[in-house]
Design an enzyme around this catalytic site. Structure first.
Site, PDB file in Angstrom:
ATOM      1  N   LYS A  10       0.841  -1.197   0.000  1.00 48.85           N
ATOM      2  CA  LYS A  10       0.000   0.000   0.000  1.00 48.85           C
ATOM      3  C   LYS A  10       0.870   1.239   0.000  1.00 48.85           C
ATOM      4  O   LYS A  10       2.050   1.226   0.384  1.00 48.85           O
ATOM      5  CB  LYS A  10      -0.939   0.018   1.215  1.00 48.85           C
ATOM      6  CG  LYS A  10      -0.253   0.026   2.587  1.00 48.85           C
ATOM      7  CD  LYS A  10       0.206   1.374   3.069  1.00 48.85           C
ATOM      8  CE  LYS A  10       0.873   1.309   4.447  1.00 48.85           C
ATOM      9  NZ  LYS A  10       1.592   2.551   4.805  1.00 48.85           N
ATOM     10  N   ASP A 137      -2.889  -1.583   9.992  1.00 46.97           N
ATOM     11  CA  ASP A 137      -2.886  -1.653   8.533  1.00 46.97           C
ATOM     12  C   ASP A 137      -3.387  -2.984   7.983  1.00 46.97           C
ATOM     13  O   ASP A 137      -3.590  -3.109   6.774  1.00 46.97           O
ATOM     14  CB  ASP A 137      -1.468  -1.418   7.989  1.00 46.97           C
ATOM     15  CG  ASP A 137      -0.995   0.014   8.145  1.00 46.97           C
ATOM     16  OD1 ASP A 137      -1.836   0.893   8.421  1.00 46.97           O
ATOM     17  OD2 ASP A 137       0.218   0.254   7.989  1.00 46.97           O
TER      18      ASP A 137
END
Length: 297
Positions: A10, A137
């Site tokens: 990401k 996350d």
């Protein structure tokens, strides 16, 4: 008898950070964008829980129960009253300790792989709940695409993305500790009024419309000053990528990987080559976004 799950890295196109909370965490407005750099985690039945790893920087990946992949297997097994007898092999391609959620990605991938291997029948919400327990996350690594994360970043709202965005990621020598970067953020902002984090409407609109130039203007990372304070050499990397034609540059998450938004595939190739030649990074990788989340291959 084995299950392989692919999971993306990401980039945080916006990372707005609030003041430290009493529990030590920070409220965030974290706009995640999954990018096409992937790890793969393969789950195979075994006599006991075992972790192995291959790929770039594999020697830096812990192979004990501190690894989020191991913790994911244990958490799922405990919920369903079974023993985590599984061999998890991680094929690394996401930079290690690079601010691109590689460890979180492995946790999400291991969770989905074990769920599939053991046929636990866990709901999507149960998997997301376990992800949130594992780390801030990890839920996004399971979901992929684009999302706004609030709270610690684990409370996700999907975001529409109307086009393809091209990126270059410069991989630095060595990692940066996420807790250390947040600690430096706290030091740098001590005595100041840290605003409540909020997503940028301009940035969300740029994602929705697929407007690369508008997204370049809206990129932001409140942790970047802290990362640069701990690793001043990253400023040279950011400058090299910008000089080579990147539309925007920023530290990815807590760093030390730096991210460069570029206009197209050809620009990505040129910026990546220039970054390597500059000597300000160890390697440079190109990728596009948005990418799908964890998926069984």
């Amino acid at each position: 008898m084995s299950v392989t799950v692919r999971v993306p890295a990401k980039v945080n196109v916006q990372l707005a950070v609030g003041a430290a909370r009493p529990d030590g965490f920070h409220d965030l407005a974290n706009v995640f964008l999954a990018v096409g750099l992937y790890d793969e985690v393969t789950a195979t039945p075994a006599d006991e829980l075992r972790i192995t790893c291959s790929g770039p920087d594999a020697a830096k990946v812990p192979l004990d129960t501190t690894n989020l992949a191991a913790r994911a297997a244990i958490a799922l097994a405990e919920r369903h009253g079974i023993e985590p007898r599984v061999h998890l092999h991680i094929a690394k391609d996401i930079p290690v300790a690079g601010g691109m959620a590689g460890g979180s990605a492995d946790g999400a991938a291991a969770l989905l792989a074990c769920d599939t291997l053991w046929s636990t029948g866990a709901t999507r919400q149960e998997l997301l709940d376990i992800c949130a327990e594992l780390g801030s996350d990890v839920p996004f690594s399971l979901v992929g695409g684009a999302a706004l994360g609030v709270g610690r970043g684990e409370q996700l709202t999907p975001i529409e993305v109307g086009g393809t965005f091209h990126w270059v990621f410069a991989v630095a020598d060595g990692g940066l500790s996420t807790p250390a970067v947040y600690g430096e953020f706290d030091r740098l902002t001590a005595g100041t009024n840290v605003p409540e984090p909020a997503a940028s409407a301009t940035l969300l609109d740029a994602l929705r419309t697929g407007d690369t130039a508008a997204l370049a203007d809206a990129l932001s990372n409140d942790l970047q000053p802290a990362a640069l304070s701990l690793r001043p050499s990253l400023a040279d990397t950011l400058a090299a990528g910008t000089a080579a034609g990147a539309l925007a540059a920023l530290v990815s998450g807590s760093g030390p990987t730096t991210a460069f938004l570029v206009a197209d595939e050809e620009s990505a190739r040129k910026v990546a080559e220039a970054l390597v030649v500059s000597g300000t990074c160890r390697n440079a990788r190109t990728a596009v976004s948005a990418a799908p989340g964890a998926v069984v291959l």
